[in-house]
Every structure is written in C-alpha cells, then in structure tokens.
Write an enzyme that holds these catalytic residues in place. Structure first.
Site, PDB file in Angstrom:
ATOM      1  N   LYS A 146      24.545  15.421  84.059  1.00 47.99           N
ATOM      2  CA  LYS A 146      24.426  14.038  84.556  1.00 47.99           C
ATOM      3  C   LYS A 146      22.980  13.599  84.703  1.00 47.99           C
ATOM      4  CE  LYS A 146      26.765  15.329  88.217  1.00 47.99           C
ATOM      5  NZ  LYS A 146      27.341  16.626  87.859  1.00 47.99           N
TER       6      LYS A 146
ATOM      7  N   GLY B 294      22.202  20.294  91.440  1.00 49.64           N
ATOM      8  CA  GLY B 294      20.966  20.661  90.757  1.00 49.64           C
ATOM      9  C   GLY B 294      20.901  19.882  89.462  1.00 49.64           C
ATOM     10  N   HIS B 295      19.980  18.956  89.366  1.00 54.23           N
ATOM     11  CA  HIS B 295      19.882  18.114  88.174  1.00 54.23           C
ATOM     12  C   HIS B 295      18.626  18.480  87.402  1.00 54.23           C
ATOM     13  CE1 HIS B 295      22.580  15.091  90.472  1.00 54.23           C
ATOM     14  NE2 HIS B 295      23.264  16.037  89.893  1.00 54.23           N
TER      15      HIS B 295
ATOM     16  N   GLN C 298      27.923  17.148  91.790  1.00 55.15           N
ATOM     17  CA  GLN C 298      29.103  17.976  91.504  1.00 55.15           C
ATOM     18  C   GLN C 298      29.983  17.259  90.467  1.00 55.15           C
ATOM     19  OE1 GLN C 298      28.497  17.563  95.270  1.00 55.15           O
ATOM     20  NE2 GLN C 298      26.966  19.068  94.713  1.00 55.15           N
TER      21      GLN C 298
ATOM     22  N   ASP D 125      27.854  20.155  86.789  1.00 49.52           N
ATOM     23  CA  ASP D 125      26.958  20.698  85.757  1.00 49.52           C
ATOM     24  C   ASP D 125      27.237  20.107  84.380  1.00 49.52           C
ATOM     25  OD1 ASP D 125      25.948  22.468  87.748  1.00 49.52           O
ATOM     26  OD2 ASP D 125      27.696  23.731  87.423  1.00 49.52           O
TER      27      ASP D 125
HETATM   28  P1  IMP Z   1      29.502  24.018  98.366  1.00 47.68           P
HETATM   29  O1  IMP Z   1      29.398  22.636  97.824  1.00 47.68           O
HETATM   30  O2  IMP Z   1      28.184  24.751  98.425  1.00 47.68           O
HETATM   31  O3  IMP Z   1      30.259  24.068  99.646  1.00 47.68           O
HETATM   32  O4  IMP Z   1      30.385  24.877  97.313  1.00 47.68           O
HETATM   33  C1  IMP Z   1      31.765  24.613  97.101  1.00 47.68           C
HETATM   34  C2  IMP Z   1      32.125  24.788  95.626  1.00 47.68           C
HETATM   35  O5  IMP Z   1      31.501  23.771  94.861  1.00 47.68           O
HETATM   36  C3  IMP Z   1      31.662  26.111  95.003  1.00 47.68           C
HETATM   37  O6  IMP Z   1      32.595  26.491  94.020  1.00 47.68           O
HETATM   38  C4  IMP Z   1      30.359  25.740  94.330  1.00 47.68           C
HETATM   39  O7  IMP Z   1      30.039  26.607  93.262  1.00 47.68           O
HETATM   40  C5  IMP Z   1      30.698  24.341  93.831  1.00 47.68           C
HETATM   41  N1  IMP Z   1      29.517  23.497  93.657  1.00 47.68           N
HETATM   42  C6  IMP Z   1      28.791  22.883  94.607  1.00 47.68           C
HETATM   43  N2  IMP Z   1      27.797  22.159  94.058  1.00 47.68           N
HETATM   44  C7  IMP Z   1      27.912  22.306  92.732  1.00 47.68           C
HETATM   45  C8  IMP Z   1      27.196  21.765  91.614  1.00 47.68           C
HETATM   46  O8  IMP Z   1      26.245  20.974  91.748  1.00 47.68           O
HETATM   47  N3  IMP Z   1      27.628  22.146  90.394  1.00 47.68           N
HETATM   48  C9  IMP Z   1      28.700  22.961  90.207  1.00 47.68           C
HETATM   49  N4  IMP Z   1      29.409  23.482  91.209  1.00 47.68           N
HETATM   50  C10 IMP Z   1      29.022  23.155  92.460  1.00 47.68           C
END
Ligand code: IMP
Length: 432
Positions: free
Chosen positions: A17, A41-42, A225, A14
């Site tokens: 990017k 999520g962009h 991420q 977040d």
């Molecule tokens: P998962 O990727 O859904 O398995 O989540 C694993 C961890 O990564 C959790 O803490 C999510 O909140 C975090 N996470 C996954 N995708 C994002 C992102 O795009 N931005 C911020 N945190 C993320």
C-alpha cells in the site's frame, strides 16, 4: 471527480500500500492514517533509497503534502519521534506538516509488556502479534481507561491517571501473567518528555478534513494492515485490534462516511500472511518458497518470514462486499514471473462438501475449508518494471483479466516493481 480516496489492503496486510499511496500523493494535498499503529510497516523505495514508515503517513516523502494521524490510530510517542528524526536526517521536513489528533490513544510501555506476556502465556493459542502493544492499547480505549495525547497537556492530571491505570496493569502483569511490573516514575518522566516534543503537532484532524473538503482539496486515507485482519470481519480471533475496513476511515479521522468518494483495494498478485490463523491457499512447497524469496516476504515491522500462497478470490469477494471497493490495485505482479502454471482460488469447499463463494466467519470454519482452484498458464517473460499494460506478458494480462472478472471489479493500477515509477495506471483513482 473523487476527492477523498480510501486506500486499503484487501488481504492480510503487506500488499504494498505504501508505494501506491506515495505514488498517488502526487495528485493529493494530504494523507491521513485512520487506524492501527506502528504494527504497520510501509516500505517506500524512491530513487533506490529505501524508507520504512510505521506511523507517519506514506505521504511524508512528498514535500508540501500534509500528513494526518487520526484519532483511530494508537500512537507510541517514542516511535513517532524516532521516525520524525529519521526523516529529518534524510532531509525530509515533516513537523510543520504533521497533525496528530488530540484523541489518539497512547501506547505506553505497559501495553507492550502486556502484549508480550500475554502472547507468551497463550502458548499454542497465541495470535502471533507484532508485540507492539496494539491490542492492549485498544482494549484500554474501549474500557475508557486509556490515556490520550491531549491528556499530556495537563501533566498533573496525566500523572494521576497514569498512576491509577498502572496500578491496575501492574497487578495483572505480576499476579496474573507472572511477569515483571513496569516502573511508574520512568514511564511518567519519559511520557512528559516525549509529550513536549509531540504536543506542538497536536491538531484537530476532523476540522482540518472538513475545511479541506469544503475547499475542494484531495485526501488519501491510508489503511494499515488488511481487510482480513479486521477485528469484526476478519479471521477472528487471528486479527488485529482495529477495524481495517473502509468505514474506519470515517470513524478514525472524524469525517462523514458520505465524504469518502472512492475505495481502492490493494491486492498482492498472490497472498501472504504474517502471524497465526487460517490461510486456505497457503503453499508449503517450492512455489511458496519461490514467492517468498522473489517477493522478499519478510515483515517490514518484525522481520518475520511471511507465509505465502495463491491468490484467493473468496477473500477478495468478502473485501469487496465489506469495504464497498470501487476498484483494485494489483502489486508485485513481477514476483509471479517464471511459473509454468498459476492458480487462482475461486471459492472453497467446506468440511460438509458445500461450495462457498465467500470465506465463512470464524477461524476454525475457515481453516477447515479446502480451496477450489482454477489453473491458468504462467508466463516466462519478465514483467518487472513494465510501465505499460500492452507491454505485459500475454499470460500475465490474462491472469489480471481473470482476477478482475472473478472479483467483479476493474483493476485500475498494476505495480511491477518497488520503484515509484514501476507502475501502470489504467485509471487514476482521483478521476474515478
Ligand atoms: P497486532 O496488530 O500486533 O496485535 O497483531 C495481530 C495480528 O495482525 C498478527 O497476526 C500480526 O502479524 C498481524 N499484523 C499486524 N500488523 C500487520 C501488518 O502491518 N501487516 C501484516 N500483518 C500484520
């Protein structure tokens, strides 16, 4: 001159990017996603119009730019088609310039069911995942029972593999997680229906990238991420299930590591985190609340409130080292406007009193660290929408200078607002 640029988040995701990718795409021929899935999520704001992309690369908003989804990305076909249709409704044509690798593992309904049931069963030890089935899909890939996009091209083989893998997962869902099973027939029919729509976009991403490298085209490799969520180098087990570091750009698309010329680490001017896990500089006071409100810190994917805290140089040093960062891009500087004092975490004090320059590996070890802060004067003037470095408030410039000095990297880009043009480019990455 740089041709292939990796752009990734240097914190917990977040970082903003999408906006920087979209901006730099003006000088690029293509944008490639290499890991993650629709947990990303962009958010892009162009001429006041907001678009949120989860799977389609952020280059989508620039006509004529090729968009690639590499083999390292886990793909939910329903989500992909939803985004494509959403773009088309806004008169953005994407199908003819979107390539999806045959090797992309597919996120199936049972992956989502497993993700949700497992989080529920984990209670206090839950990760706080996005519930999109990301982890279970990557697990299947590594366990060599995953279903990939190319498998849909042969419906008979697909049907029998699906039956086998679903027997296994439904057993786990029902008998181990005490949850509902997923229906085979509807899963099969829905996948084949979506496959008909997505298969025309299937293409050998690796070969495309190699051809483009030979013909001198420029590509942005768009990370999802952030580095601290990397499954190997992040705050394990509170991480995502893919490698989010720069080397993943090579593995997740099929290009050699020496073909990656420049790595831009995107850093928010403060720190946020969604989900559980250690966060040494987290703020629980009105400053944290202020950052959350001014920065609209709610997840673009799940809408969950993000945890907010001061900038953490210890983690940025780790990002620099693991990703081989060439430079930083700092976003959301304007969110820091109006604070009397701003703090930068320059390192940690561990439980035994040792001073640490880098975060320790291990979530518990990291959680027990106390941040060591340096205080700087804040700025009352507005930096919002500043488009020249010279026009920034003096103390904002000092903050950026100190950040660059502590991390040991130049700041090439500063973003001062959500719009494409609210940006200061000090050195263009493609010129680096
Ligand atoms: P998962 O990727 O859904 O398995 O989540 C694993 C961890 O990564 C959790 O803490 C999510 O909140 C975090 N996470 C996954 N995708 C994002 C992102 O795009 N931005 C911020 N945190 C993320």
């Amino acid at each position: 001159m740089a041709r292939n640029i990796v752009l990734l988040g240097a914190q917990w995701g977040d970082e903003g990017k999408g906006k920087i990718v979209d901006l730099l795409t003006e000088s690029a021929d293509a944008v490639a996603r290499f890991q993650g899935g629709h947990n990303a999520g962009h958010t892009l704001v162009i001429n006041g119009h907001k678009t949120v992309l989860h799977l389609v690369p952020s280059g989508a908003m620039r006509e004529g730019v090729e968009c690639l989804i590499g083999n390292g990305v886990v793909v939910d076909l329903g989500q992909l088609m939803k985004e494509i249709r959403g773009l088309e409704e806004n008169r953005v044509q994407i199908r003819s310039r979107l390539s999806v690798s045959p090797g992309c593992p597919l996120i199936m309904p049972y992956h989502r069911a497993l993700d949700l049931a497992r989080e529920k069963a984990s209670g206090k030890r839950a990760i706080g995942t996005t519930g999109r089935g990301i982890g279970p899909c990557y697990e299947d890939k590594v366990a060599r029972r995953g279903i990939r996009l190319m498998d849909l091209a042969n419906p008979q083989v697909f049907a029998s593999r699906l039956r086998e893998v679903m027997a296994y997962h439904n057993h786990v869902l029902v008998h181990y997680l005490h949850s509902d099973p997923v229906d085979y027939q509807s899963c099969l029919e829905e996948s084949l229906r979506l496959g008909e729509q997505v298969l025309p976009m299937m293409s050998d991403v690796s070969s495309k990238l190699c051809d483009w490298r030979d013909s001198g085209k420029s590509v942005i490799f768009e990370g999802a991420q952030g580095m601290l969520l990397d499954v190997d180098h992040g705050s394990y087990p509170y991480v995502t299930s893919s490698n989010t570091t720069a080397a993943a750009a090579a593995i997740g698309t099929g290009i050699g590591p020496l073909d990656l010329d420049f790595v831009l680490g995107i850093v928010k001017a403060y720190t946020t985190r969604v989900g559980f896990g250690p966060f040494p500089t987290e703020l629980f006071d009105e400053v944290g609340q202020r950052l959350a409100e001014r920065g609209h810190e709610f997840g673009a994917t799940t809408g969950r409130p993000r945890r907010c805290g001061w900038l953490d140089v210890a983690t940025l040093r780790r990002a620099r080292q693991v990703c081989g960062l060439s430079a930083l891009g700092v976003t959301k500087l304007d969110v820091m406007d109006g604070l009397d004092v701003v703090k930068i975490c320059t390192g940690y004090r561990s439980a035994d009193g040792t001073t640490l320059e880098l975060p320790p590996y291990g979530a518990d070890e990291m959680a027990s660290c106390e941040p060591v802060y340096e205080e700087l004067p804040g700025w009352m003037e507005s930096s919002a929408g500043c488009r020249e470095y010279g026009a920034l408030p003096t103390n904002a410039k000092s903050y950026l200078d100190r950040l660059a000095e502590l991390v040991g990297l130049p700041i090439d880009i500063v973003s001062t607002g959500a719009e494409r043009d609210d940006t200061i480019i000090l050195r263009h990455p493609f010129a680096g």
